[in-house]
Scaffold this motif. Structure first.
Motif, PDB file in Angstrom:
ATOM      1  N   ARG A 197       0.836  -1.206   0.000  1.00  0.00           N
ATOM      2  CA  ARG A 197       0.000   0.000   0.000  1.00  0.00           C
ATOM      3  C   ARG A 197       0.874   1.261   0.000  1.00  0.00           C
ATOM      4  O   ARG A 197       0.610   2.219  -0.718  1.00  0.00           O
ATOM      5  CB  ARG A 197      -0.936  -0.019   1.212  1.00  0.00           C
ATOM      6  CG  ARG A 197      -1.915   1.146   1.237  1.00  0.00           C
ATOM      7  CD  ARG A 197      -2.971   0.982   2.308  1.00  0.00           C
ATOM      8  NE  ARG A 197      -3.813  -0.176   2.113  1.00  0.00           N
ATOM      9  CZ  ARG A 197      -4.848  -0.232   1.268  1.00  0.00           C
ATOM     10  NH1 ARG A 197      -5.156   0.823   0.561  1.00  0.00           N
ATOM     11  NH2 ARG A 197      -5.562  -1.319   1.153  1.00  0.00           N
ATOM     12  N   GLU A 198       1.935   1.265   0.815  1.00  0.00           N
ATOM     13  CA  GLU A 198       2.848   2.416   0.832  1.00  0.00           C
ATOM     14  C   GLU A 198       3.549   2.558  -0.514  1.00  0.00           C
ATOM     15  O   GLU A 198       3.732   3.665  -1.018  1.00  0.00           O
ATOM     16  CB  GLU A 198       3.877   2.264   1.947  1.00  0.00           C
ATOM     17  CG  GLU A 198       4.827   3.440   2.048  1.00  0.00           C
ATOM     18  CD  GLU A 198       5.881   3.277   3.130  1.00  0.00           C
ATOM     19  OE1 GLU A 198       6.896   3.994   3.039  1.00  0.00           O
ATOM     20  OE2 GLU A 198       5.710   2.448   4.050  1.00  0.00           O
ATOM     21  N   HIS A 246      -3.123   2.715  -7.949  1.00  0.00           N
ATOM     22  CA  HIS A 246      -4.079   2.003  -7.109  1.00  0.00           C
ATOM     23  C   HIS A 246      -3.442   0.733  -6.528  1.00  0.00           C
ATOM     24  O   HIS A 246      -2.780  -0.021  -7.259  1.00  0.00           O
ATOM     25  CB  HIS A 246      -5.328   1.621  -7.902  1.00  0.00           C
ATOM     26  CG  HIS A 246      -6.097   2.805  -8.387  1.00  0.00           C
ATOM     27  ND1 HIS A 246      -6.784   3.644  -7.541  1.00  0.00           N
ATOM     28  CD2 HIS A 246      -6.266   3.301  -9.633  1.00  0.00           C
ATOM     29  CE1 HIS A 246      -7.348   4.598  -8.242  1.00  0.00           C
ATOM     30  NE2 HIS A 246      -7.053   4.421  -9.519  1.00  0.00           N
ATOM     31  N   PRO A 247      -3.641   0.475  -5.229  1.00  0.00           N
ATOM     32  CA  PRO A 247      -3.041  -0.707  -4.589  1.00  0.00           C
ATOM     33  C   PRO A 247      -3.331  -2.036  -5.290  1.00  0.00           C
ATOM     34  O   PRO A 247      -2.413  -2.858  -5.410  1.00  0.00           O
ATOM     35  CB  PRO A 247      -3.611  -0.669  -3.168  1.00  0.00           C
ATOM     36  CG  PRO A 247      -3.843   0.788  -2.916  1.00  0.00           C
ATOM     37  CD  PRO A 247      -4.303   1.346  -4.245  1.00  0.00           C
ATOM     38  N   PRO A 248      -4.556  -2.306  -5.784  1.00  0.00           N
ATOM     39  CA  PRO A 248      -4.772  -3.602  -6.455  1.00  0.00           C
ATOM     40  C   PRO A 248      -3.884  -3.789  -7.697  1.00  0.00           C
ATOM     41  O   PRO A 248      -3.379  -4.892  -7.941  1.00  0.00           O
ATOM     42  CB  PRO A 248      -6.252  -3.579  -6.850  1.00  0.00           C
ATOM     43  CG  PRO A 248      -6.886  -2.616  -5.900  1.00  0.00           C
ATOM     44  CD  PRO A 248      -5.828  -1.570  -5.641  1.00  0.00           C
ATOM     45  N   GLU A 249      -3.658  -2.704  -8.465  1.00  0.00           N
ATOM     46  CA  GLU A 249      -2.779  -2.796  -9.636  1.00  0.00           C
ATOM     47  C   GLU A 249      -1.334  -3.057  -9.206  1.00  0.00           C
ATOM     48  O   GLU A 249      -0.637  -3.882  -9.798  1.00  0.00           O
ATOM     49  CB  GLU A 249      -2.823  -1.494 -10.444  1.00  0.00           C
ATOM     50  CG  GLU A 249      -4.149  -1.193 -11.092  1.00  0.00           C
ATOM     51  CD  GLU A 249      -4.172   0.210 -11.685  1.00  0.00           C
ATOM     52  OE1 GLU A 249      -3.118   0.886 -11.731  1.00  0.00           O
ATOM     53  OE2 GLU A 249      -5.265   0.634 -12.091  1.00  0.00           O
ATOM     54  N   VAL A 250      -0.898  -2.343  -8.182  1.00  0.00           N
ATOM     55  CA  VAL A 250       0.473  -2.509  -7.694  1.00  0.00           C
ATOM     56  C   VAL A 250       0.651  -3.919  -7.130  1.00  0.00           C
ATOM     57  O   VAL A 250       1.676  -4.558  -7.363  1.00  0.00           O
ATOM     58  CB  VAL A 250       0.822  -1.424  -6.657  1.00  0.00           C
ATOM     59  CG1 VAL A 250       2.163  -1.700  -6.000  1.00  0.00           C
ATOM     60  CG2 VAL A 250       0.821  -0.048  -7.320  1.00  0.00           C
ATOM     61  N   THR A 251      -0.342  -4.414  -6.413  1.00  0.00           N
ATOM     62  CA  THR A 251      -0.270  -5.777  -5.870  1.00  0.00           C
ATOM     63  C   THR A 251      -0.082  -6.790  -6.984  1.00  0.00           C
ATOM     64  O   THR A 251       0.746  -7.703  -6.877  1.00  0.00           O
ATOM     65  CB  THR A 251      -1.538  -6.103  -5.052  1.00  0.00           C
ATOM     66  OG1 THR A 251      -1.612  -5.189  -3.956  1.00  0.00           O
ATOM     67  CG2 THR A 251      -1.511  -7.528  -4.528  1.00  0.00           C
ATOM     68  N   GLN A 252      -0.826  -6.637  -8.067  1.00  0.00           N
ATOM     69  CA  GLN A 252      -0.704  -7.557  -9.208  1.00  0.00           C
ATOM     70  C   GLN A 252       0.710  -7.496  -9.792  1.00  0.00           C
ATOM     71  O   GLN A 252       1.335  -8.527 -10.041  1.00  0.00           O
ATOM     72  CB  GLN A 252      -1.742  -7.200 -10.267  1.00  0.00           C
ATOM     73  CG  GLN A 252      -1.751  -8.129 -11.448  1.00  0.00           C
ATOM     74  CD  GLN A 252      -2.837  -7.771 -12.449  1.00  0.00           C
ATOM     75  OE1 GLN A 252      -3.543  -6.773 -12.321  1.00  0.00           O
ATOM     76  NE2 GLN A 252      -2.971  -8.596 -13.460  1.00  0.00           N
ATOM     77  N   ASN A 253       1.240  -6.284  -9.989  1.00  0.00           N
ATOM     78  CA  ASN A 253       2.595  -6.139 -10.525  1.00  0.00           C
ATOM     79  C   ASN A 253       3.648  -6.687  -9.564  1.00  0.00           C
ATOM     80  O   ASN A 253       4.600  -7.350  -9.988  1.00  0.00           O
ATOM     81  CB  ASN A 253       2.901  -4.675 -10.838  1.00  0.00           C
ATOM     82  CG  ASN A 253       2.068  -4.115 -11.966  1.00  0.00           C
ATOM     83  OD1 ASN A 253       1.637  -2.973 -11.892  1.00  0.00           O
ATOM     84  ND2 ASN A 253       1.806  -4.891 -13.010  1.00  0.00           N
ATOM     85  N   VAL A 254       3.484  -6.415  -8.278  1.00  0.00           N
ATOM     86  CA  VAL A 254       4.431  -6.895  -7.269  1.00  0.00           C
ATOM     87  C   VAL A 254       4.443  -8.430  -7.240  1.00  0.00           C
ATOM     88  O   VAL A 254       5.518  -9.047  -7.159  1.00  0.00           O
ATOM     89  CB  VAL A 254       4.080  -6.297  -5.889  1.00  0.00           C
ATOM     90  CG1 VAL A 254       4.716  -7.078  -4.765  1.00  0.00           C
ATOM     91  CG2 VAL A 254       4.503  -4.837  -5.829  1.00  0.00           C
ATOM     92  N   ASN A 255       3.279  -9.050  -7.323  1.00  0.00           N
ATOM     93  CA  ASN A 255       3.224 -10.513  -7.331  1.00  0.00           C
ATOM     94  C   ASN A 255       3.925 -11.088  -8.554  1.00  0.00           C
ATOM     95  O   ASN A 255       4.618 -12.104  -8.455  1.00  0.00           O
ATOM     96  CB  ASN A 255       1.776 -11.005  -7.252  1.00  0.00           C
ATOM     97  CG  ASN A 255       1.199 -10.817  -5.871  1.00  0.00           C
ATOM     98  OD1 ASN A 255       1.903 -10.816  -4.870  1.00  0.00           O
ATOM     99  ND2 ASN A 255      -0.107 -10.643  -5.804  1.00  0.00           N
ATOM    100  N   GLU A 256       3.777 -10.444  -9.707  1.00  0.00           N
ATOM    101  CA  GLU A 256       4.476 -10.888 -10.914  1.00  0.00           C
ATOM    102  C   GLU A 256       5.986 -10.773 -10.723  1.00  0.00           C
ATOM    103  O   GLU A 256       6.742 -11.697 -11.044  1.00  0.00           O
ATOM    104  CB  GLU A 256       4.024 -10.060 -12.115  1.00  0.00           C
ATOM    105  CG  GLU A 256       4.738 -10.434 -13.395  1.00  0.00           C
ATOM    106  CD  GLU A 256       4.310  -9.583 -14.579  1.00  0.00           C
ATOM    107  OE1 GLU A 256       4.226 -10.139 -15.676  1.00  0.00           O
ATOM    108  OE2 GLU A 256       4.078  -8.365 -14.403  1.00  0.00           O
ATOM    109  N   LEU A 257       6.438  -9.643 -10.178  1.00  0.00           N
ATOM    110  CA  LEU A 257       7.869  -9.464  -9.934  1.00  0.00           C
ATOM    111  C   LEU A 257       8.390 -10.487  -8.925  1.00  0.00           C
ATOM    112  O   LEU A 257       9.499 -11.007  -9.071  1.00  0.00           O
ATOM    113  CB  LEU A 257       8.137  -8.035  -9.447  1.00  0.00           C
ATOM    114  CG  LEU A 257       7.903  -6.931 -10.480  1.00  0.00           C
ATOM    115  CD1 LEU A 257       7.961  -5.556  -9.826  1.00  0.00           C
ATOM    116  CD2 LEU A 257       8.892  -7.033 -11.627  1.00  0.00           C
ATOM    117  N   ALA A 258       7.594 -10.792  -7.917  1.00  0.00           N
ATOM    118  CA  ALA A 258       7.988 -11.801  -6.922  1.00  0.00           C
ATOM    119  C   ALA A 258       8.057 -13.188  -7.550  1.00  0.00           C
ATOM    120  O   ALA A 258       8.956 -13.975  -7.228  1.00  0.00           O
ATOM    121  CB  ALA A 258       7.015 -11.783  -5.742  1.00  0.00           C
TER     122      ALA A 258
END
Length: 132
Positions: free
Chosen positions: A72-73, A81-93
């Motif tokens: 979120r930070e 938007h946090p949901p978009e960032v979460t999706q990208n972060v999961n892909e990077l992870a």
């Protein structure tokens, strides 16, 4: 000392070297010895382009520069938007480019490297084929 992640386009896609380095970092073993260069092999140029698109590079830079405590930070830092960032972060992870550490109820994105070195082959060259 600069820690470098090497990325190459390689259809064999062996990520064992990267996974070994991540495991050593988790165990705290890299402080005593100089870490070996780690390589992430990406299947093809299309996958490389998806993983390293500008929005994902912006996330990696924000993580390196600001060390956010949560996704979120991180979303606030990049004004998305946090949901978009979460999706990208999961892909990077999934590709080992970031790690997600449990931080209370939140997940904290972290990276272990300072720079990314990319090797992109141009064309398919075979040593048995002479140029025309």
């Amino acid at each position: 000392m600069t820690r470098t992640l090497h990325v190459r386009i390689d259809s064999s896609s062996d990520r064992s070297d990267l996974e070994d380095t991540l495991a050593a970092l988790d165990a705290g073993e890299t402080d005593e010895v100089e870490p070996k260069p780690s390589t992430l092999s990406v299947e093809d140029l299309e996958t490389f382009g998806r993983i390293f698109r500008p929005t994902n590079l912006e996330l990696l830079e924000a993580i390196a520069d600001h060390e956010p405590e949560s996704i979120r930070e991180l979303a606030r830092l990049v004004d998305r938007h946090p949901p978009e960032v979460t999706q990208n972060v999961n892909e990077l992870a999934d590709y080992g480019l970031i790690e997600l550490e449990q931080n209370g109820r939140a997940k904290r994105p972290t990276i272990w490297y300072d720079e990314i070195d990319v090797d992109i082959p141009l064309g398919h060259h075979s040593p048995d084929v002479a140029p025309a």
